[in-house]
Design a protein around this motif. Sequence first.
Motif, PDB file in Angstrom:
ATOM      1  N   ARG A  50     -17.468 -48.050   5.575  1.00 37.04           N
ATOM      2  CA  ARG A  50     -18.593 -48.617   5.150  1.00 37.04           C
ATOM      3  C   ARG A  50     -19.016 -48.460   3.735  1.00 37.04           C
ATOM      4  O   ARG A  50     -18.690 -47.565   3.068  1.00 37.04           O
TER       5      ARG A  50
ATOM      6  N   PRO B  53     -22.055 -47.651   0.824  1.00 36.48           N
ATOM      7  CA  PRO B  53     -23.390 -47.191   0.817  1.00 36.48           C
ATOM      8  C   PRO B  53     -24.497 -48.011   1.501  1.00 36.48           C
ATOM      9  O   PRO B  53     -25.159 -47.423   2.187  1.00 36.48           O
ATOM     10  N   LYS B  54     -24.431 -49.146   1.063  1.00 34.83           N
ATOM     11  CA  LYS B  54     -25.758 -49.949   1.502  1.00 34.83           C
ATOM     12  C   LYS B  54     -25.963 -50.059   2.946  1.00 34.83           C
ATOM     13  O   LYS B  54     -26.822 -50.770   3.371  1.00 34.83           O
TER      14      LYS B  54
ATOM     15  N   TYR C  29     -17.908 -43.702   9.699  1.00 33.46           N
ATOM     16  CA  TYR C  29     -18.469 -44.884   8.684  1.00 33.46           C
ATOM     17  C   TYR C  29     -17.803 -44.754   7.476  1.00 33.46           C
ATOM     18  O   TYR C  29     -17.952 -45.457   6.336  1.00 33.46           O
TER      19      TYR C  29
ATOM     20  N   PRO D 262     -21.576 -47.654  -5.575  1.00 31.45           N
ATOM     21  CA  PRO D 262     -22.102 -48.850  -4.658  1.00 31.45           C
ATOM     22  C   PRO D 262     -20.913 -49.608  -4.043  1.00 31.45           C
ATOM     23  O   PRO D 262     -21.033 -50.185  -3.290  1.00 31.45           O
ATOM     24  N   HIS D 263     -19.824 -49.777  -5.005  1.00 31.39           N
ATOM     25  CA  HIS D 263     -18.832 -50.716  -4.724  1.00 31.39           C
ATOM     26  C   HIS D 263     -17.680 -49.983  -3.934  1.00 31.39           C
ATOM     27  O   HIS D 263     -16.639 -50.682  -3.648  1.00 31.39           O
ATOM     28  N   MET D 264     -17.843 -48.812  -3.665  1.00 25.09           N
ATOM     29  CA  MET D 264     -16.694 -48.069  -3.056  1.00 25.09           C
ATOM     30  C   MET D 264     -17.285 -47.920  -1.623  1.00 25.09           C
ATOM     31  O   MET D 264     -18.356 -47.380  -1.264  1.00 25.09           O
TER      32      MET D 264
ATOM     33  N   ASN E 123     -15.453 -43.155  -1.865  1.00 28.02           N
ATOM     34  CA  ASN E 123     -16.581 -42.502  -2.670  1.00 28.02           C
ATOM     35  C   ASN E 123     -15.957 -40.871  -2.502  1.00 28.02           C
ATOM     36  O   ASN E 123     -16.216 -40.246  -3.391  1.00 28.02           O
TER      37      ASN E 123
END
Lengths: 335, 335, 326, 399, 281
Positions: free
Chosen positions: A130, A132-133, A127, A88-90, A95
């Motif tokens: 960006r 993931p969220k 993207y 989530p933080h990448m 990722n």
Amino acid sequence: MASIELRNVRKAFGAVEVIKGVDLEVRKGEFMVFVGPSGCGKSTLLRLISGLEDITSGEMLFDGKVVNALAPSKRGIAMVFQSYALYPHMTVYENMAFGLTLEKGQSKEEIRRRVEKAADMLQIRQYLDRLPKQLSGGQRQRVAIGRAITRDPKVFLFDEPLSNLDAALRVATRIEIAKLHEEMNQVTMIYVTHDQVEAMTLADRICVLRDGLVEQVGSPMELYENPNSVFVAGFIGSPKMNFISGDKAKAFNADTVGIRGEHITIMPDNGTWSGTVIHTENLGADSYVYLEMGTEEPVVVRLDGANDYKSGDVVHIAPMEDKIHRFDGAGKPIR
Amino acid sequence: MASIELRNVRKAFGAVEVIKGVDLEVRKGEFMVFVGPSGCGKSTLLRLISGLEDITSGEMLFDGKVVNALAPSKRGIAMVFQSYALYPHMTVYENMAFGLTLEKGQSKEEIRRRVEKAADMLQIRQYLDRLPKQLSGGQRQRVAIGRAITRDPKVFLFDEPLSNLDAALRVATRIEIAKLHEEMNQVTMIYVTHDQVEAMTLADRICVLRDGLVEQVGSPMELYENPNSVFVAGFIGSPKMNFISGDKAKAFNADTVGIRGEHITIMPDNGTWSGTVIHTENLGADSYVYLEMGTEEPVVVRLDGANDYKSGDVVHIAPMEDKIHRFDGAGKPIR
Amino acid sequence: MATEALAPPATGAGSRIKSELTQQRLRAARWFLVPMLIALAVVAGWPLLRSIWFSFTDASLNNLYGAEWIGFGNYLRWQVLESGTVRWRGLLVDGAWWNAVWNTVRFAFTSVFFETIFGMIVALVLNAEFRGRGIVRAAILIPWAIPTIVSAKMWAWMLNDQFGILNDLGMRLGLLSQKVAWTAQAETAMTAVLVVDIWKTTPFMALLILAGLQMIPKDIYEAADIDGVHPVKQFFRITLPLVRPALMVAIIFRLLDALRIFDLIYVLTPNSVATKTMSVLARENLFDFDNFAYGSAQSTLLFLLIAVLTMLYIWLGKVRFDGGDR
Amino acid sequence: AELSIVSGDTGNGLAFLRSQLDKFEADTGHTVTVVPMPSSTTDQFGQYRLWLAAGNTDIDVYQTDVIWAPQLADQFLDLTEAAKDVVGDHFPSIIESQTVDGKLVALPAFTDAPALYYRKDLLEKYGKTPPTTWAEMEATAKEIMDGERADGNPEMWGFVFQGNAYEGLTCDALEWVMSNGGGQIVEADGTISINNPQAAAAIDRAAGWIGTISPEGNLAYMEEESRGVWQLGNAVFHRNWPYAYSLGNGDDSPIKGLFDVVPLPAGDGEGARSAATLGGWNVAVSKYSPDPEAAIELALFLSSAEVQKERAINQSNLPTIEALYDDADIAAAQPIIPAWKEIFQNAVPRPSAPTKTDYNEVSSMFWSAVHNTLSGNGTAAENLELLEADLTELKGDAW
Amino acid sequence: MTATFDLWKLTKSVLFYALVVFIVVVSVFPFYYAILTSLKSGTDLFRITYWPTSFDLGNYASVLNQGSFPRNLLNSVFVSAVTVIGALFIAVTASFALSRVRFRGRGLLLMTILAVSMFPQMAVLAGLFEVIRALGIYNTPWALIFSYTIFTLPFTVWVLTTFMRELPVEIEEAAIVDGASPWVIITRVFLPLMWPALVTTGLLAFIAAWNEFLFALTFTSSNDTRTVPVAIALLSGGSQFEIPWGIIMAASVIVTVPLVVLVLIFQRKIVSGLTAGGVKG
Ligand SMILES: Nc1ncnc2c1ncn2[C@@H]1O[C@H](COP(=O)(O)OP(=O)(O)OP(=O)(O)O)[C@@H](O)[C@H]1O
Ligand SMILES: Nc1ncnc2c1ncn2[C@@H]1O[C@H](COP(=O)(O)OP(=O)(O)OP(=O)(O)O)[C@@H](O)[C@H]1O
Ligand SMILES: [Mg+2]
Ligand SMILES: [Mg+2]
């Protein structure tokens, strides 16, 4: 590429046994597809192969070596999770690059090249920065795929990788995966899907699972044409095969006969059976007519193009005799 | 049931505009399906309708009343989230009952009855005491559906609710949803899917979205037969419609002609066009042949049953003249 | 004060539609914040302002209510001597004070640094599954659970040069050649305080970090395992970034505490220049000496210093105040 | 009336106080509650100041240390009038120490003065007599220490005292300085006298003990730590208050019956004499007391001869009433008390009276200077010079 | 599975348990030493032993008989429990507002809250004393509960805010659609997912309140209202300078044990993976 062998593999979560003794061989470079009803244990089996989950009993072999206790990272696998499991933080780029940055001897440019190639293929190039969220469901799924394919593993494990993609993208990605399989020196791939088309088109062999057990393994056409149980017959092919039992089946010397919707013709007046139209569905290229004729489930007939049957119409149908599947009381085929 | 109207609705996340002015009417009791490429804004639109996301500009009306600012809980909606969004600490039963327990005047038995009914319908009765993390992907998705249908809303919002289900269950659930739609006094439903079959069979009308804009709204057959753009033509139907431009199209007095795979016949010797087989796919009931004939993407021909063309074979094909779609340079149909 | 700020953030141009959902949430937020704000205003507002006010007066504990406003005199004032030279006086030019500041800051950073590292190690150990984990968790919290006044004295006892068990242990194990008077000497006194403080507060860190670790979704570790990420790398690239919020808060509160260190130093060390901290100085002036105003000024300056350091930390550590909101 | 008295007294002391209060209650019909406080005097002082500053009406009577009177004078009632009949019975020096600007701030309850504890057995063994000068003490200590160490007690030390940087060091160092003829830091008239060669010599001598006859750790000792070393039998000499006497003679004490006390040694040079720092406790009445009459009554009671006698017998506390030193009952119960009269008569007050509200700061500066010297940061001469400058600055125009 | 593999695995777990043992020993040793000391008396106290030499519960008996120690223990339980429950209650709601609702000045507000913890306790003593007297709660447990808010509240608010921020948005949205009010979201959806954070902050704040000394000493003036740290400081030997180590250690053991039990009970709630299975992404 690696061959994978499972010998009487079992897995229980607490008291619940989920995988109940699976024997299976996935050959070197093979494209194996797992199909089966929701909850039958596909993901679990995949996780056992990946090493994320310990097997309760039995043996797992990679290239003939027992790997029961081998750490996932040492098995040379890449995996797409059904739940994505993105970091989530990448960012998307991170990722996808994360696995690569850890491999020795990968230059920055090389990594960027590979990530971008995968991103292009999956149409997520814009993207890359960006988190993931900030992505849509399908975009997340593509990142998950991208993360797996940037790497260079011996075995690919895909858990329903295309379920959130639109038809066009799905086809495109499916083809890319097939290409990948060919290009990468025939890397071994195990692929879980619910999509008939994916299963039929991608698989070298399909493994049908049912309730923690292997029901049948074989090439797509083998399963389609010679299912070795009512279950497989019903599971492979869309719409589902029609099953008719009772007197009508007796006439064919079987407890149950199965006939696919595309192997039934509607007769102008008299056919083998007759039924009442209860519902029709129009898919454009073809259409389905649902007939009530005293069977457990309505009989589905597949017609080319649109049709104009109305609910309540009584029609006569005839199965193509050579396409009829006959099953005995135990659900085994009579040949 | 409620009618929903969107007037020039826009939504931006920071600087990125995602919904770029949508005008749309969903009629009372209608079953509306949103389709469109991944990332085009379907989920966002659904979330705008649900009230979870504030619209940046424009107007949203429920039954003629502006609801721009109305809280989700007051809109009478139930929603299935693309990412499930189950309460991780609640059992399946509690997940499904949660919304009901918050409503006043629901007796315990009534709640139990409704939850169990939904659970039976979705075949998750035996998992009622499990936590989400103990479920398979498909089971989770069914819980998410169950949570929505135990409630008694005016509008259902489904975001790809069946993407993780196997074919059989998918058909069954699809039919249940259709039944639900009929039973519940024609409650309004908005449904996002990537599945052609779902879209075609469930929808009263389909809304094709593209990049934050409505491309076309119409009944399934309308879209299939009279797409009002190349985009819609290409998006509806599987496999994708074949597009041919250049000289071959000129012959039909168009910039681009489109012809679906099922509307092409392979000729024994001479046809309108000819091409080389590069790939074949066998789905059982039908099969696809991919031809290289100088178009951007290979031309797909759909054949009934299996076929035995080999890569490299040269074949002649002919489109059914009356099924040809002609488009001008701007991608609009020529009629 | 802050309630007025409870409006949604202004967005770009145009009249943004304030939905009922947003409004409901803002309303709820307001109600949710009110009890806290009232509680803090009553319990902290008056005392804090009072202290700050005292720092601008000549207040003494003998005459608290007759205090007179003297402006910045406690902080800085000057005297022109007959010879014409200007003599600067006040807190800002007080060598003892700056020495204490230096002692404190050095102490705080060293102790928090080690606590963070040890706390992380302990938390990682506690996060692993093993038998008897519950008991170990309880055992680990013991240092934090023993009242400071007791543990400080206990350590003073254990560090004692003659009958302290540590010297004895060190001698027996051959680590020490002779008994060391840990707390008596300036060089070792600070180290002793550090050791005790680290021992005492590592559990605090560990527990908060543990809570942070437990909130990390497990599935991404699976992804990392598949990616072949070495556990060490997993720690730095996944665990650390994801526990960072919890870690940051733990560090902030430890830092605040460490910068106000008092009891340990007070009990454990001789009251010497080498170990005096800001709080010790402030206490002396507030209660022991007749310099209540000066002590208040020291407290206020201590407050300001901590505020600056915290802000620096928040800025450098990129602590976010957002996220999580819809 | 309902009174409350705050007291930092400990265990037995508290029980004793309660028993006396019971008597008081029976006699007067007042009720008295005791509010105990931690025994650390610094903690008590801060607390009392705060309470008094805020005008706390919940406490009527305070037990105060001998050095507090000038600092808390503003908040206590003047007892001159109430005590005019009894002041004469007390040692004048003590009454004087509790009188600030002509106001009698507190009434003495008992007094305190330290002594030199020495090991009878060891001195006998080495054929020594109790020392009368520091130099003698040093030599004896060294000899016995070396001898005992060679005899197989490597833990043996010559002399332990209170070397931590706190009020106790002010007491100890004042004794060194005073006994060496170095004055009492700040003289009664307010002049700062500390920077003189005799004082420096005294402190330098003490600095020489650290690491030789006293352990390094002595720099961190307060009363209890030093008593620990002493009571384990690991020290030849020990400077402490009377309380260590009865504890050292406790049943489980290894040195039971093996030690005795003498006045602290004298220095050398001009004006040298034995000196002991004056301690002791007093009772004061808060000016915020809702019922000052009753409170004064209580204060008078607690400083009365009968209570002091009881106290001496039960607690071995030194009375402040001269007559009691000749009391037969006391002599019978606590034979050491009459002996302590000599020590007491050599007692010097700390300069709390002249320095008034600044005493604590003065004391803190003094003990810091001494502690620095003891730990080897500069010589006594250097440190005392700095100290003088600081004190002069603190004093300003007048204390 | 080769032999070397097994060996490596074995070494790893041996090292791991060695680390566990080391951590436990370091943490517990002083406490163990306190227990040892609490079983000694007299000059024994100054003797170094590693194993219990005597088993004398006399110190415990005298702690429990001395003054009002049991009463003080109850006071401590009451004060700490009410403080923590109150702080958690206020903090949980406040942290919802601070972590999940976007409004202007949120960062500033958080900083203001933090600022409260930046003042040395001694400095606020005088002002706090005035407030407490003005409220008329001097020398009652409420004075302590009230004043402890000054350090428990900022801490709990900050920690819970941080943790609440990490909860998936989707789950909250599902609850909103289900018709849950913010209050219901907090109590029925978020709290169960925050057990690790709640228990941790609760325990840490509880211990902080339990061990607080300065306020407890200043704001109470009778034995019946005091808490254990003060009571321990009041434990004393026969005379002024004597420190009754045995008794103090016995008292410390007595006050530490309830905390250990508390930790043992609540640490079960510090479990991982509470949010697992809720969302995909
Ligand atoms: N929080 C966000 N910040 C920025 N962009 C976002 C955010 N959420 C969504 N988007 C972007 O908005 C676009 C529309 O997203 P949406 O989820 O509506 O797509 P979708 O049509 O549902 O796609 P899918 O079929 O893949 O689920 C996407 O391009 C996505 O990346
Ligand atoms: N942690 C668990 N505890 C108990 N049961 C579990 C657990 N995880 C999975 N199961 C059960 O094991 C069975 C197999 O799960 P699995 O995820 O392998 O199914 P699947 O074939 O992947 O299904 P789907 O197609 O729905 O994803 C399911 O019935 C599921 O409920
Ligand atoms: Mg699965
Ligand atoms: Mg979506």
